[in-house]
Design a protein around this motif. Structure first.
Motif, short mmCIF file in Angstrom:
data_model
loop_
_atom_site.label_atom_id
_atom_site.label_comp_id
_atom_site.label_asym_id
_atom_site.label_seq_id
_atom_site.Cartn_x
_atom_site.Cartn_y
_atom_site.Cartn_z
N ARG A 53 -39.62 4.53 -48.69
CA ARG A 53 -39.12 3.16 -48.88
C ARG A 53 -39.25 2.34 -47.60
O ARG A 53 -39.67 1.19 -47.63
N LEU A 54 -38.86 2.95 -46.50
CA LEU A 54 -38.96 2.28 -45.19
C LEU A 54 -39.69 3.21 -44.23
O LEU A 54 -39.54 4.43 -44.31
N GLU A 55 -40.45 2.63 -43.34
CA GLU A 55 -41.18 3.44 -42.36
C GLU A 55 -40.21 4.04 -41.35
O GLU A 55 -39.34 3.36 -40.82
N THR A 56 -40.36 5.34 -41.11
CA THR A 56 -39.59 6.01 -40.06
C THR A 56 -40.49 6.12 -38.84
O THR A 56 -41.56 6.75 -38.92
N PRO A 57 -40.10 5.50 -37.72
CA PRO A 57 -40.98 5.57 -36.53
C PRO A 57 -41.26 7.00 -36.12
O PRO A 57 -40.37 7.86 -36.16
N LEU A 58 -42.50 7.27 -35.74
CA LEU A 58 -42.90 8.61 -35.34
C LEU A 58 -42.50 8.88 -33.89
O LEU A 58 -42.71 8.04 -33.01
N GLU A 59 -41.94 10.06 -33.65
CA GLU A 59 -41.70 10.51 -32.30
C GLU A 59 -43.06 10.76 -31.63
O GLU A 59 -44.07 11.01 -32.31
N SER A 60 -43.08 10.71 -30.30
CA SER A 60 -44.36 10.85 -29.58
C SER A 60 -45.02 12.20 -29.88
O SER A 60 -46.26 12.29 -29.94
N ASP A 61 -44.23 13.25 -30.09
CA ASP A 61 -44.82 14.56 -30.42
C ASP A 61 -45.56 14.52 -31.75
O ASP A 61 -46.57 15.20 -31.94
N LEU A 62 -45.05 13.73 -32.69
CA LEU A 62 -45.72 13.64 -34.00
C LEU A 62 -46.96 12.74 -33.93
O LEU A 62 -47.93 12.97 -34.65
N VAL A 63 -46.91 11.73 -33.09
CA VAL A 63 -48.12 10.92 -32.86
C VAL A 63 -49.23 11.81 -32.32
O VAL A 63 -50.38 11.75 -32.77
N ALA A 65 -49.43 15.07 -32.72
CA ALA A 65 -49.82 15.99 -33.79
C ALA A 65 -50.82 15.33 -34.73
O ALA A 65 -51.81 15.96 -35.15
N GLN A 66 -50.58 14.08 -35.10
CA GLN A 66 -51.54 13.36 -35.96
C GLN A 66 -52.90 13.24 -35.28
O GLN A 66 -53.94 13.39 -35.92
N GLN A 67 -52.88 12.98 -34.00
CA GLN A 67 -54.14 12.87 -33.25
C GLN A 67 -54.90 14.20 -33.28
O GLN A 67 -56.12 14.23 -33.49
N LEU A 68 -54.18 15.30 -33.09
CA LEU A 68 -54.83 16.62 -33.11
C LEU A 68 -55.41 16.93 -34.50
O LEU A 68 -56.50 17.50 -34.61
N ILE A 69 -54.68 16.55 -35.54
CA ILE A 69 -55.17 16.77 -36.90
C ILE A 69 -56.44 15.94 -37.14
O ILE A 69 -57.41 16.42 -37.72
N VAL A 94 -44.57 18.54 -42.25
CA VAL A 94 -45.49 17.96 -43.24
C VAL A 94 -44.94 16.62 -43.73
O VAL A 94 -45.68 15.63 -43.81
N ASP A 95 -43.65 16.58 -44.06
CA ASP A 95 -43.05 15.33 -44.55
C ASP A 95 -43.23 14.18 -43.55
O ASP A 95 -43.48 13.05 -43.93
N ARG A 96 -43.07 14.51 -42.28
CA ARG A 96 -43.10 13.46 -41.25
C ARG A 96 -44.52 13.09 -40.79
O ARG A 96 -44.75 11.99 -40.32
N VAL A 97 -45.47 14.05 -40.90
CA VAL A 97 -46.81 13.83 -40.33
C VAL A 97 -47.84 13.42 -41.38
O VAL A 97 -48.65 12.51 -41.14
N PHE A 98 -47.83 14.04 -42.54
CA PHE A 98 -48.84 13.76 -43.57
C PHE A 98 -48.39 12.55 -44.40
O PHE A 98 -48.06 12.65 -45.57
N LEU A 99 -48.41 11.42 -43.75
CA LEU A 99 -47.84 10.20 -44.33
C LEU A 99 -48.90 9.35 -45.03
O LEU A 99 -50.09 9.43 -44.71
N PRO A 100 -48.44 8.49 -45.96
CA PRO A 100 -49.36 7.49 -46.52
C PRO A 100 -49.93 6.63 -45.39
O PRO A 100 -49.20 6.25 -44.47
N GLY A 101 -51.21 6.38 -45.46
CA GLY A 101 -51.85 5.59 -44.41
C GLY A 101 -52.46 6.47 -43.33
O GLY A 101 -53.34 6.03 -42.60
N PHE A 102 -52.00 7.71 -43.25
CA PHE A 102 -52.61 8.68 -42.33
C PHE A 102 -53.36 9.75 -43.10
O PHE A 102 -54.53 10.00 -42.84
N LYS A 115 -58.17 9.93 -50.27
CA LYS A 115 -57.89 11.10 -49.42
C LYS A 115 -58.45 10.83 -48.03
O LYS A 115 -59.66 10.71 -47.86
N TYR A 116 -57.58 10.79 -47.05
CA TYR A 116 -58.00 10.38 -45.70
C TYR A 116 -58.39 11.53 -44.79
O TYR A 116 -58.82 11.27 -43.67
N LEU A 117 -58.22 12.76 -45.23
CA LEU A 117 -58.53 13.90 -44.36
C LEU A 117 -59.73 14.69 -44.87
O LEU A 117 -59.86 15.90 -44.62
N LYS A 118 -60.63 14.02 -45.58
CA LYS A 118 -61.83 14.67 -46.09
C LYS A 118 -62.69 15.15 -44.92
O LYS A 118 -62.66 14.57 -43.83
#
Length: 196
Positions: A53-63, A65-69, A94-102, A115-118
């Motif tokens: 419903r609302l965006e939860t800001p990502l902690e720097s460790d999760l940012v 993690a997304q970059q590594l993925i 998974v809930d926090r990192v595999f987000l819509p838009g990522f 699907k953005y991780l093809k």
């Protein structure tokens, strides 16, 4: 980077931790670029507090993690099967990192999604006390199916190969050594294929 290993076990002394180290070692032996991410070392809240419903800001460790993925062509998930699924720590990641838009995005006015991780592949390495046959026939492997089909395939990651090691509580030292050698051999084989 070729390979990202994600260790979902909270315990540093676990068999999963040893398997993550052996996978890392095997991949490095054939010259692969490898990153090993222990979720337990990341600083983040495991709850997606507002859902989608609302965006939860990502902690720097999760940012990070997304970059590594994004950079990885092959992702290895290592975790213990608890209650036939996976630890809360991995689910929260998974809930926090595999987000819509990522990782994916629903198309407007449609039930379908992009699907953005093809282009990436994955391997699941799971340890458990339940014998493999019982896990397959009685429980139908809900945790593995959830991660493989409900999360990774949903986001475009395929193929996803699976190895399970069980029953851990009955395994003697020699068996554990065999398992670790097998994980290291899998890593060498997969890393060699990625280099071609």
């Amino acid at each position: 980077m070729n390979i990202l290993i994600i260790n979902g076990h909270p315990d540093k002394e676990s068999l999963c931790n040893a398997m993550a180290q052996h996978y890392y070692k095997g991949a490095r032996e054939v010259g692969a670029e490898v990153e090993l991410l222990h979720i337990r070392d990341l600083n983040f809240k495991i709850n997606l507090e507002n859902g989608y419903r609302l965006e939860t800001p990502l902690e720097s460790d999760l940012v990070k993690a997304q970059q590594l993925i994004q950079e990885a062509s092959h992702i290895v998930f290592i975790y213990p099967v608890w209650w036939q699924t996976y630890p809360a720590l991995l689910k929260g990641f998974v809930d926090r990192v595999f987000l819509p838009g990522f990782a994916f995005k629903y198309r407007q006015g449609s039930l379908f999604w992009d699907k953005y991780l093809k282009g990436k592949s994955a391997r699941i390495i799971a340890t458990m006390d339940t014998p493999n046959l019982i896990s397959r026939l009685i429980y139908k492997r809900p945790g593995i199916n959830s991660l493989k089909k409900g999360i990774l395939n949903f986001c475009g990651i395929k193929p996803v190969k699976v190895n399970t090691f069980s029953p851990v509580k009955m395994a003697k030292a020699e068996k554990v050594k065999d398992w670790l050698n097998k994980v290291q051999a899998i890593a060498r084989r997969e890393a060699s294929k990625l280099k071609k």
